[in-house]
Design a protein around this motif. Structure first.
Motif, mmCIF file in Angstrom:
data_model
loop_
_atom_site.group_PDB
_atom_site.id
_atom_site.type_symbol
_atom_site.label_atom_id
_atom_site.label_comp_id
_atom_site.label_asym_id
_atom_site.label_seq_id
_atom_site.Cartn_x
_atom_site.Cartn_y
_atom_site.Cartn_z
ATOM 1 N N UNK A 33 1.045 -1.173 -0.028
ATOM 2 C CA UNK A 33 -0.051 -0.081 0.096
ATOM 3 C C UNK A 33 1.009 1.072 -0.029
ATOM 4 N N UNK A 34 1.952 1.293 0.872
ATOM 5 C CA UNK A 34 2.929 2.529 0.744
ATOM 6 C C UNK A 34 3.461 2.547 -0.427
ATOM 7 N N UNK A 35 3.970 1.508 -1.149
ATOM 8 C CA UNK A 35 4.722 1.529 -2.248
ATOM 9 C C UNK A 35 3.686 2.206 -3.337
ATOM 10 N N UNK A 36 2.445 1.837 -3.504
ATOM 11 C CA UNK A 36 1.531 2.297 -4.511
ATOM 12 C C UNK A 36 1.132 3.934 -4.186
ATOM 13 N N UNK A 37 1.041 4.264 -2.745
ATOM 14 C CA UNK A 37 0.678 5.447 -2.505
ATOM 15 C C UNK A 37 1.846 6.515 -2.915
ATOM 16 N N UNK A 38 2.993 6.154 -2.256
ATOM 17 C CA UNK A 38 4.100 6.981 -2.410
ATOM 18 C C UNK A 38 4.378 7.365 -4.026
ATOM 19 N N UNK A 39 4.417 6.092 -4.848
ATOM 20 C CA UNK A 39 4.883 6.242 -6.169
ATOM 21 C C UNK A 39 3.567 7.147 -6.880
ATOM 22 N N UNK A 40 2.579 6.824 -6.506
ATOM 23 C CA UNK A 40 1.269 7.516 -7.083
ATOM 24 C C UNK A 40 1.554 9.015 -7.006
ATOM 25 N N UNK A 41 1.823 9.406 -5.450
ATOM 26 C CA UNK A 41 1.969 10.906 -5.190
ATOM 27 C C UNK A 41 3.412 11.606 -5.636
ATOM 28 N N UNK A 42 4.154 10.635 -6.059
ATOM 29 C CA UNK A 42 5.568 11.223 -6.397
ATOM 30 C C UNK A 42 5.427 12.139 -7.623
ATOM 31 N N UNK A 43 4.683 11.909 -8.623
ATOM 32 C CA UNK A 43 4.483 12.766 -9.879
ATOM 33 C C UNK A 43 3.805 14.039 -9.546
ATOM 34 N N UNK A 44 3.325 14.398 -8.455
ATOM 35 C CA UNK A 44 2.616 15.496 -8.014
ATOM 36 C C UNK A 44 3.355 16.835 -8.097
ATOM 37 N N UNK A 45 2.973 17.959 -7.950
ATOM 38 C CA UNK A 45 3.647 19.205 -7.884
ATOM 39 C C UNK A 45 4.477 19.166 -6.531
ATOM 40 N N UNK A 46 3.441 19.026 -5.536
ATOM 41 C CA UNK A 46 4.076 19.032 -3.874
ATOM 42 C C UNK A 46 4.142 17.371 -3.611
ATOM 43 N N UNK A 103 9.933 4.207 0.591
ATOM 44 C CA UNK A 103 11.179 5.126 -0.199
ATOM 45 C C UNK A 103 10.792 4.807 -1.534
ATOM 46 N N UNK A 104 10.798 5.715 -2.494
ATOM 47 C CA UNK A 104 10.570 5.370 -3.912
ATOM 48 C C UNK A 104 11.974 5.047 -4.455
ATOM 49 N N UNK A 141 8.167 -4.271 -7.298
ATOM 50 C CA UNK A 141 7.157 -4.683 -8.157
ATOM 51 C C UNK A 141 6.276 -3.639 -8.016
ATOM 52 N N UNK A 142 5.576 -3.229 -6.876
ATOM 53 C CA UNK A 142 4.591 -2.482 -6.638
ATOM 54 C C UNK A 142 4.980 -0.866 -7.446
ATOM 55 N N UNK A 143 6.112 -0.229 -6.882
ATOM 56 C CA UNK A 143 6.477 0.884 -7.541
ATOM 57 C C UNK A 143 6.492 1.121 -8.849
ATOM 58 N N UNK A 144 7.079 -0.125 -9.384
ATOM 59 C CA UNK A 144 7.239 0.003 -10.816
ATOM 60 C C UNK A 144 5.819 -0.257 -11.655
ATOM 61 N N UNK A 145 5.023 -1.012 -11.055
ATOM 62 C CA UNK A 145 3.825 -1.374 -11.562
ATOM 63 C C UNK A 145 2.913 -0.003 -11.520
ATOM 64 N N UNK A 146 3.133 0.743 -10.601
ATOM 65 C CA UNK A 146 2.191 1.840 -10.465
ATOM 66 C C UNK A 146 2.833 2.951 -11.243
ATOM 67 N N UNK A 147 4.012 3.318 -11.324
ATOM 68 C CA UNK A 147 4.529 4.251 -12.109
ATOM 69 C C UNK A 147 4.331 3.962 -13.893
ATOM 70 N N UNK A 148 4.560 2.627 -14.164
ATOM 71 C CA UNK A 148 4.046 2.315 -15.634
ATOM 72 C C UNK A 148 2.713 2.544 -15.631
ATOM 73 N N UNK A 149 1.961 2.230 -14.766
ATOM 74 C CA UNK A 149 0.362 2.440 -14.899
ATOM 75 C C UNK A 149 0.206 3.973 -14.957
#
Length: 748
Positions: free
Chosen positions: A68-81, A142-143, A552-560
């Protein structure tokens, strides 16, 4: 550690303060404590080795928290803040579920009396299985830096990179660090002087969540304090997170002078020097430097000094003297420019083989950086040599004695003695993982050289750099909570040896720098397990499994996200107010252009106009010598030893994408916590400082996720004066005469 007490004090001062002997917790049989005062005030000097650690609850909740943390942190990483959801959020969230599972699951023992005997419910939810769940969560918090490669190649360069090649890069860079961690744990985990300040936040929270406490008269228990702070943080974030985003950067100078370029350059917290700008938002305070409540005061002072030196002395002098045509560009920007102040067209200088097109580069002209961006490279150069010299001068004797006594019985603190009860992880386990990982990396880079561009010798050289620097950088991190970066030196080396290949440059940086940084993450977790008395072999297992899940989850989220969000990271095409601006990936991409595609020789070498910045290497080497000589000349002036040059120079390593407002607010909070509270309200600091840090992180994270799920996914937004985060549109304008930039007035 060191046999002589005098040597011990010499090495660790001012990080260590002798404290009166304190009895351990009940049943510990220990009448001593850690020589580090902050550790002695926070970590219990006791252990119960009979507590079950590897449980069904641990596997289920730990793996879920990591994913869950892997998904959320990668998801929010691309945002302005970027919203960084720390492991503390998971640390809190699993507690009620753990107690529920302890109450509801059957206590039946399966395969009783056999080798594989186990139970779904061994009894009460306990602190040690909770620690292991948090170790899993730390892996997801950690991303992976290597995902920047995927973003840069697929989004910015528009080139091909297959998912499986990307997965191999992410896995090998993450696991490579585990090998370095195993080699250096005797230097960076076992000694008491290596105390890893960030861990004390989590230790405090474990105690809050598991120890019963009687409420003092007229005060609050730590549980009550945490709950109140958590609710306040949760409720407050709806303002900067949705209703009133301007709280993220209160740049009041821009409000007073709405038409002045100079005033907005000085006052903008996001695009200028940030004079007087503050962020009333825990996200802007802790996004890049971590929690200021966890930073030792001497480290905070060094960071503040380095930031003030770079932002308010060096940068304005360089800008107003127009060094490197500084007035042609914004004073603070992570973009790349032509000599006329326009954005550089990178795609025009790339040939069909994903290599620099030199005739096209000559036609486009040389590449220029903003003043502050150029100065960050100067500070990074100096930080590299300063780290080596500082560790040799101030910690060299300690490390030498540790090396000589590595296989002998060493003097330990109470936590080291308690950990002797458990079977240690053999060295060959780590060496095997390290060897296999390097072999896999060589194979992947050889088989997919068309996508990764990195030759076999580049892999070995990157590993050698990571091996050399893990120890000195680890010493700085373990004692100051700040990480001197190797990203620039790795880029510099491969840029000279193998110019014109941007993906090779990025891969070399990731294998040389991130494997070291990942090793520090593993070492920090090993120290957390050391403090909480987790069996080392169990820690080994949890870290390996958590790393695999996280990758696995970080890369899958970023790719998606890259496949589903139109024009993600493209600031020129994204609609106004879009959060998907990817500040961290922009900086990474710019660096790949500077160091990989164009190469350091054409920017910082004989063919470039920034060659004078190379003198920073010498400055960085000399500065710690001056501090060391001053300390020897005036041994009674203890404040001299507080000057830690690598921390001072590494202060602005996160800028950009971090901005002035992030630092201003962080330094202010760090002052009130590390100086005012620690010095004048010591009991309050002992009971509540780290608990407050955890509560603020958790409240922000839960409200941030709730706002996105409830409003962000439906694109429900507000449009009013408070929705503009900075309000300084002229801060990025040039001031040189005759330079025409869209949206900016022209000076004559």
């Amino acid at each position: 550690m060191i046999e002589e007490e005098e040597d011990d004090e010499e090495i660790s001062a001012p990080l260590i303060r002798r404290i009166p002997e304190a009895g351990g917790a009940s049943g510990s049989g220990v009448s001593e404590n850690s020589p580090v005062e902050q550790v002695a005030l926070t970590v219990p000097a006791a252990d119960d080795p009979t507590i079950p650690v590897v449980t069904f609850r641990m596997w289920v909740l730990g793996a879920a928290a990591c994913a869950l943390l892997s998904f959320l942190n990668q998801f929010f990483w691309y945002r302005r803040e970027p919203l960084s959801i720390t492991a503390i959020s998971a640390q809190i969230a699993v507690v009620p579920i753990g107690h529920l599972m302890a109450a509801a699951l059957t206590r039946r023992v399966f395969f009783e009396g056999r080798r594989w005997e186990f139970s779904l419910n061994p009894g009460k939810f306990n602190v040690k299985e909770h620690v292991l769940m948090t170790i899993f969560a730390n892996a997801g918090a950690a991303n992976p830096y290597s995902i920047h490669i995927v973003s840069a190649v697929k989004i910015f360069y528009g080139q091909r990179l297959s998912f499986w090649v990307a997965l191999c890069v992410v896995l090998t860079t993450q696991v490579l660090g585990f090998g370095w961690a195993g080699l250096f744990r005797r230097y960076l985990v076992e000694p008491a002087a290596m105390w890893w300040p960030q861990n004390l936040v989590q230790v405090s929270l474990f105690r809050v969540l598991h120890e019963k406490e009687v409420r003092p008269r007229g005060g609050l228990t730590r549980n009550q304090f945490f709950l109140i702070a958590f609710i306040c943080s949760f409720a407050y974030y709806v303002f900067p997170g949705y209703l009133f985003p301007k709280l993220t950067s209160v740049s009041w100078l821009c409000w007073i002078f709405p038409s002045s370029i100079l005033a907005q350059q000085l006052g903008s917290g996001l695009h200028g020097m940030g004079i007087g700008a503050v962020g009333l938002d825990w996200s802007s305070i802790s996004s890049y430097l971590g929690s200021p409540l966890a930073s030792p005061w001497f480290a905070t002072v060094n960071i503040a000094a380095g930031y003030l030196l770079c932002m308010y002395v060096v940068t304005p002098v360089m800008y107003w003297l127009n060094v490197y045509k500084a007035k042609t560009f914004p004073i603070f920007s992570d973009d790349l420019f032509t000599s006329e102040g326009q954005k550089y067209n990178i795609s025009a200088i790339i040939d069909s083989n994903f290599h620099i097109d030199l005739p096209a580069y000559e036609q486009e002209g040389q590449l220029y950086l903003s003043t502050f961006f150029a100065m960050t490279y100067a500070f990074s150069f100096a930080c590299l040599t300063a780290t080596i010299v500082h560790v040799l001068l101030f910690h060299g004797k300690d490390l030498w004695l540790l090396s000589k006594s590595a296989f002998k019985e060493k003097k330990m603190d109470v936590h080291g003695k308690l950990m002797q009860k458990y079977k240690q992880v053999p060295e060959w386990w780590f060496l095997t993982i390290l060897g296999l990982n390097i072999a896999c990396t060589l194979l992947v880079c050889h088989c997919y050289v068309d996508q990764l561009q990195l030759p076999w010798w580049g892999v070995l050289l990157a590993c050698a750099i990571a091996f050399i620097f893990t120890l000195p950088v680890g010493v700085i991190t373990a004692t100051t909570n700040q990480v001197p970066g190797l990203n620039v030196i790795t880029e510099y080396i491969i840029g000279y040896l193998y110019p014109g290949y941007p993906v090779a440059n990025m891969c070399f940086k990731v294998y040389g720098y991130i494997s070291m940084k990942q090793a520090l993450t593993f070492l920090q977790d090993l120290k957390l397990g050391h403090y909480m008395k987790i069996p080392p072999r169990t820690m080994f297992m949890a870290q390996i499994v958590g790393t695999l899940i996280s990758s696995l989850v970080h890369l899958g989220t970023a790719w998606w996200l890259m496949e589903t969000i139109p024009n993600i990271c493209d600031r020129a095409v994204l609609p106004p107010g879009s959060p998907w601006t990817c500040p961290g990936d922009h900086v990474f991409y710019d660096a790949s252009v500077v160091w990989g595609l164009i190469g350091p020789e054409r920017i910082f070498g004989d063919l470039g106009h920034y060659s004078a910045i190379n003198w920073s290497f010498l400055v960085g080497a000399v500065a710690p010598c001056i501090v060391w000589l001053a300390h020897k000349a005036f041994p009674n002036q203890q404040w001299i030893r507080l000057v830690t040059v690598p921390v001072l120079l590494v202060s602005i390593i996160n800028m950009p994408p971090a901005t002035a407002v992030n630092y201003n607010s962080w330094i202010i909070i760090g002052f009130f916590s590390g100086y005012v509270a620690y010095r004048y309200h010591r009991e309050w600091w002992r009971r509540h400082n780290y608990v407050l840090s955890g509560a603020l992180d958790a409240g922000l994270a839960f409200m941030g996720v709730l706002l996105y799920l409830g409003l962000g996914m439906e694109h429900i937004s507000l449009d009013w004066w408070g929705s503009v985060t900075d309000g300084c549109p002229l801060a990025s304008c040039p001031t040189a005469k005759g330079i025409v930039v869209q949206g900016c007035p022209v000076s004559f």
